[in-house]
Design an enzyme around this catalytic site. Structure first.
Site, mmCIF file in Angstrom:
data_model
loop_
_atom_site.group_PDB
_atom_site.id
_atom_site.type_symbol
_atom_site.label_atom_id
_atom_site.label_comp_id
_atom_site.label_asym_id
_atom_site.label_seq_id
_atom_site.Cartn_x
_atom_site.Cartn_y
_atom_site.Cartn_z
ATOM 1 N N ARG A 323 0.840 -1.206 0.000
ATOM 2 C CA ARG A 323 0.000 0.000 0.000
ATOM 3 C C ARG A 323 0.878 1.260 0.000
ATOM 4 O O ARG A 323 0.530 2.255 -0.625
ATOM 5 C CB ARG A 323 -0.981 0.004 1.184
ATOM 6 C CG ARG A 323 -2.027 1.106 1.086
ATOM 7 C CD ARG A 323 -3.155 0.945 2.096
ATOM 8 N NE ARG A 323 -4.201 0.054 1.650
ATOM 9 C CZ ARG A 323 -5.238 0.415 0.882
ATOM 10 N NH1 ARG A 323 -5.358 1.661 0.482
ATOM 11 N NH2 ARG A 323 -6.137 -0.456 0.516
ATOM 12 N N GLU A 725 -10.087 5.584 6.822
ATOM 13 C CA GLU A 725 -8.656 5.866 6.871
ATOM 14 C C GLU A 725 -8.188 7.128 6.143
ATOM 15 O O GLU A 725 -7.300 7.824 6.640
ATOM 16 C CB GLU A 725 -7.873 4.672 6.301
ATOM 17 C CG GLU A 725 -8.029 3.394 7.068
ATOM 18 C CD GLU A 725 -7.453 2.228 6.292
ATOM 19 O OE1 GLU A 725 -8.070 1.801 5.295
ATOM 20 O OE2 GLU A 725 -6.366 1.761 6.653
HETATM 21 N N1 MTE Z 1 -12.850 4.972 14.032
HETATM 22 C C1 MTE Z 1 -12.953 4.664 15.343
HETATM 23 N N2 MTE Z 1 -13.751 5.409 16.113
HETATM 24 N N3 MTE Z 1 -12.248 3.625 15.890
HETATM 25 C C2 MTE Z 1 -11.395 2.855 15.115
HETATM 26 O O1 MTE Z 1 -10.775 1.924 15.629
HETATM 27 N N4 MTE Z 1 -10.459 2.445 12.880
HETATM 28 C C3 MTE Z 1 -10.124 3.029 11.587
HETATM 29 C C4 MTE Z 1 -11.335 3.708 10.960
HETATM 30 N N5 MTE Z 1 -11.998 4.552 11.915
HETATM 31 C C5 MTE Z 1 -11.276 3.164 13.730
HETATM 32 C C6 MTE Z 1 -12.051 4.239 13.223
HETATM 33 C C7 MTE Z 1 -9.593 2.055 10.643
HETATM 34 S S1 MTE Z 1 -7.984 1.614 10.789
HETATM 35 C C8 MTE Z 1 -10.358 1.511 9.650
HETATM 36 S S2 MTE Z 1 -9.701 0.455 8.512
HETATM 37 C C9 MTE Z 1 -11.784 1.845 9.501
HETATM 38 O O2 MTE Z 1 -12.246 2.697 10.538
HETATM 39 C C10 MTE Z 1 -12.611 0.562 9.514
HETATM 40 O O3 MTE Z 1 -13.939 0.782 9.498
HETATM 41 P P1 MTE Z 1 -14.836 0.927 8.179
HETATM 42 O O4 MTE Z 1 -14.185 0.160 7.090
HETATM 43 O O5 MTE Z 1 -16.126 0.368 8.593
HETATM 44 O O6 MTE Z 1 -14.857 2.399 7.889
HETATM 45 N N1 HPA Z 2 -5.651 -2.607 4.597
HETATM 46 C C1 HPA Z 2 -5.874 -3.207 5.764
HETATM 47 N N2 HPA Z 2 -5.668 -4.467 5.976
HETATM 48 C C2 HPA Z 2 -5.216 -5.214 4.975
HETATM 49 C C3 HPA Z 2 -4.965 -4.658 3.737
HETATM 50 C C4 HPA Z 2 -5.197 -3.276 3.534
HETATM 51 O O1 HPA Z 2 -4.990 -2.706 2.463
HETATM 52 N N3 HPA Z 2 -4.524 -5.647 2.934
HETATM 53 C C5 HPA Z 2 -4.501 -6.752 3.690
HETATM 54 N N4 HPA Z 2 -4.926 -6.499 4.928
HETATM 55 MO MO1 MOS Z 3 -7.513 -0.274 9.190
HETATM 56 S S1 MOS Z 3 -5.491 -0.004 9.423
HETATM 57 O O1 MOS Z 3 -7.299 -1.039 7.645
HETATM 58 O O2 MOS Z 3 -7.706 -1.565 10.296
#
Ligand code: MTE
Ligand code: HPA
Ligand code: MOS
Length: 792
Positions: A323, A725
């Site tokens: 990534r 993210e």
């Molecule tokens: N928001 C909160 N409040 N707590 C979390 O742990 N994790 C983040 C983001 N927002 C997180 C957060 C991460 S690393 C990811 S990948 C995404 O939420 C995952 O959730 P989603 O794919 O449902 O948006």
């Molecule tokens: N994001 C988070 N987790 C993952 C990914 C990614 O792009 N690829 C494999 N695991």
């Molecule tokens: Mo988020 S770092 O893809 O859990």
């Protein structure tokens, strides 16, 4: 039965696209939301703690657990040799022992587990082991790993065009080094697992995890069982941020092993210091870069070599590096590039996922370079950024071969430039700095383009289960996990929308491997995209059956049946939803359904690092203004404006919350959160007393977050876009505003050598370097080499 005839609603029924509170908001505020540690304990529950290595790299000559077993309340202690199945909790490559065997690879590595009557007794006993080590040389930094050729995986490389030839033609070249530190996830709820033995070798594990299916697999392997023996359940996490994607496994496996061996329920809850010492974090990156550009500031050639601190094992470092490689371009078209990434093997925690997953680390390098190009040419960095933006019909193919079809960088930047009064404030800041010898202000606007999907194609799938009960209430279960990001709220909205019922009739239940099988991690910001679509599919199947039944009962055309306002509108009748459901039940119509979704159009070749890895891109930009005290290195974020493309947002309230949270979290990464290991390889910043995450007073008083109006061109769930993210990259603007303020000390003629995190100490070092450079009349030096500090 007669029903009042209601006219068709003029506006379509909607439960999506509207601001709704988080489904657990009230419980959060009242302290009534159940986290793993709040689940009432089964009688006979034991508590566990891990015994950790105190050496970075050593042979274990002898392990004496007698003093541990002699401690009050201790029931048992187990090492690798006691594990019924496989001693492994690695997510991809199986190089991650649950308990160290013969050799330890970092300070904090678990060697054994002790089980006692109370949590405190277990923790006290865990420290009493007598371990005899024979110390071995340790590699601690990515630079040292690179020098030693020490990697957890073969280095990767993505090339497009002919970088060498392009460099030869380039009018100017900037080269240098950069170091960007890692980051602790600092979820408020630490790692925890509660394992309860069930009949006939079954095991229930309730744990805080972003990846219940992987926990199920790891526990099954560790216990020598099949997946169907193991059920993993998670109602919610108190934050995951990537730290519970793979690294919840150690805790789940260790608790399950202890539960299986003692035949009693075992809870393993890490306290903060152990959590920080044991688990991996965001990877720090060391970069060597070389970028060619023309007089207009257009990049004509780019070369970067990134070395990640992977830690002692591979964990998710491969996908993180991938990534990073795929986000080095960020918003910019790079015709001739050569991007390398190596996952340095070090005797430190095994670094892992953290919001952005290598994307932020890839993108910040090019932003650093563009910032230098602008200073070298005496231009506003925003102009140089724009000059390099991806085009719409040309200059629109990424280095990995995906053609960008949804580029809104120009429009989004123009809107933000105007609403933030960027140009006017630039002038005002120059005027302020001219008369302010100590306090210097800085300003920066930085863009974000972030690819949405897992690079690994098969992970882009999800399942859901929707039950409509006879009273008309609805229960939804899906493969995603709730970590505070609001996935349940969004999925509930999607289901409510599909069935035309109010949100109050829909409930989401705990993620459970016994309900939806073979799920992917809730990660890569795809949770709501994937599980929203799967739940929509399930709800649609039920709706179609109900519509067919309604037409049988009331007549009319199936295509004309509408579900809205808690009623089913069929042939002039408005039948209350529960009433139709009850009738359908009596007529033996199936009122529950599964649903499934697989993102179309994705492919990726890891060998050539090319393909179409992302479903679409999320965009954004932010402007930050800071003031820096050049005598102390203290600084303050005065104002931040962020504009984020959440597509047709499913829930603007939740998305704005995500942008705000990600912004402040990313700001912490780049400024105050410093991980520091001592020379013996011990992480010394393993508690909030020494590791500074942002507090409320670090948030800007003037914080303007808005969503950019933009339907997704892809057929995503209701044309929304992911928000989890990408906004973590928005506070690049804070880092570059600080660099801008520092650079004003040298009349913007010298590139401040600023590594991240830009702590006060680092800011002072950079100011010092600028002053030395100016007084020795070096001026603006293309090829100025940023200083790199041995250990962050
Ligand atoms: N928001 C909160 N409040 N707590 C979390 O742990 N994790 C983040 C983001 N927002 C997180 C957060 C991460 S690393 C990811 S990948 C995404 O939420 C995952 O959730 P989603 O794919 O449902 O948006
Ligand atoms: N994001 C988070 N987790 C993952 C990914 C990614 O792009 N690829 C494999 N695991
Ligand atoms: Mo988020 S770092 O893809 O859990």
């Amino acid at each position: 039965m007669n029903h009042p005839v209601t006219p068709e609603l003029t506006a379509p029924w909607t439960a999506v696209g509207v601001a709704r509170p988080h489904e657990s908001a009230e419980l959060h505020v009242l302290g009534q939301a159940t986290y793993t540690d709040d689940i009432p304990e089964v009688q006979g529950t034991l508590h566990a703690a891990l015994g950790l290595s105190s050496k970075a790299h050593a042979k274990i000559l002898n392990l004496d657990l007698a003093p541990v077993l002699a401690c009050p309340g201790v029931v048992a202690a187990y090492t690798a040799g006691d594990i019924p199945g496989t001693n492994d909790c690695g997510p991809i490559i199986h190089d991650d022992p649950i308990f160290a065997v013969d050799e330890v690879l970092y300070v904090g590595q678990p060697i054994f587990i002790v089980v006692a009557d109370t949590h405190t007794n277990a923790r006290r006993a865990a420290r009493k082991a007598v371990v005899t080590y024979e110390e071995l040389p340790a590699i601690l930094t990515p630079q040292a790993a690179k020098a030693a050729g020490s990697y957890v995986l073969p280095p990767m490389r993505l090339q497009r065009g002919d970088a060498q030839a392009a460099f030869e033609r380039a009018p100017h070249v900037v080269r240098g080094e950069l170091f960007v530190g890692g980051q602790e996830q600092f979820y408020l709820e630490g790692q925890i697992a509660y394992a309860i033995p069930k009949e006939n070798r079954g095991m229930l594990v309730q744990c805080s995890t972003q990846h219940p299916s992987e926990m199920q697999h790891v526990v099954a392997h560790a216990l020598g069982l099949h997946s169907h023996h193991v059920t993993v359940e998670c109602r919610r996490m108190g934050g995951g941020f990537g730290g519970k994607e793979s690294q919840s496994a150690l805790w789940a496996a260790a608790a399950a092993i202890a539960a299986a061996l003692t035949k009693r329920p075992v809870k393993l809850r890490a306290d903060r210091d152990d959590d920080m010492l044991v688990t991996g974090k965001r990877h720090c990156f060391y970069y060597e870069y070389e970028v060619g550009y023309d007089d207009a500031g257009k990049i004509v050639a780019a070369r970067v070599d990134m070395t990640l601190r992977a830690g002692y094992s591979a964990d998710l470092s491969g996908p993180v590096a991938t990534r990073a490689v795929c986000h080095f371009d960020n918003a910019y078209y790079l015709s001739d590039v050569d991007i390398r990434a190596g996952c340095g093997k070090t005797n430190t925690q095994s670094n892992t996922a953290f919001r952005g997953f290598g994307g932020p680390q890839g993108a910040i390098a090019i932003e650093y370079v563009i910032d230098e190009i602008a200073r070298n040419l005496g231009r506003d960095p925003l102009d140089i950024r724009r000059a390099n933006y991806y085009g719409k019909s040309e200059r629109n193919e990424t280095p990995y071969g995906q053609v960008i079809v949804d580029n809104v960088l120009d429009e989004l930047t123009a809107e933000l430039e105007s609403t933030s009064a960027y140009r006017e404030r630039r002038e005002a800041i120059a005027a302020f700095n001219a008369t302010s010898p100590v306090l210097k202000k800085g300003l920066a606007l930085t863009p974000v383009k972030f690819g949405i999907a897992f690079n690994v194609t098969h992970l882009n799938q999800a399942g859901a289960l929707v039950h409509v009960y006879v009273d008309g209430s609805v229960l939804v279960n899906h493969g995603g996990t709730e970590m505070g990001q609001g996935i349940n709220t969004k999925v509930m909205q999607v289901v409510a929308h599909e069935l035309g019922v109010d949100m109050c009739h829909v409930r989401a239940s705990a993620t459970d491997t016994g309900k939806v099988a073979n799920t992917s991690a809730t990660a890569a910001s795809t949770g709501a995209d994937l599980n929203g679509k799967a739940a929509q599919d399930a709800a649609r199947r039920i709706r179609e059956r109900l519509a067919a039944f309604a037409v049988k009962q009331y007549g009319g055309d199936v295509a004309a049946v509408r579900f809205h306002n808690d009623a089913v509108h069929v042939d002039g009748h408005a039948v209350p939803f529960p009433e139709l459901v009850q009738k359908a039940y009596l007529a033996r119509v199936q009122l529950w359904s599964d649903g499934f979704y697989a993102t179309p159009g994705l492919h990726w070749d890891p060998k050539t690092m090319t393909g179409h890895p992302f479903s679409y891109y999320s965009y954004g930009a932010a402007v930050s203004e800071v003031v820096v005290d050049t005598l102390t290195g203290e600084w303050k974020l005065l104002r931040a404006d962020a504009l984020y493309d959440a597509g047709a947002s499913l829930n603007p309230a939740i998305d704005i919350g995500q942008v705000e949270g990600a912004f402040i979290q990313g700001m912490g990464w780049l400024t105050t959160e410093q991980l520091w290991w001592n020379d013996a390889g011990k992480l010394m910043t393993h508690a909030p007393s020494t590791y500074k995450i942002p507090g409320i007073s670090d948030c800007p008083e003037d914080f303007r977050v808005r969503l950019f109006d933009n339907r997704n061109v892809e057929d995503s769930i209701h044309r929304s876009k992911a928000t989890g993210e990408p906004p973590l990259l928005l506070p690049f603007s804070v880092f570059f505003a600080i660099r801008d303020a520092i650079s004003s000390v040298g009349e913007h003629k010298v590139n401040p050598p600023l590594n991240a995190p830009a702590t006060s100490e680092e800011i002072l070092r950079a100011i010092d370097a600028v002053q030395v450079s100016v007084s020795s009349k070096q001026g603006s030096v293309p090829g100025f080499v940023s200083r790199v500090f041995a250990d962050e």
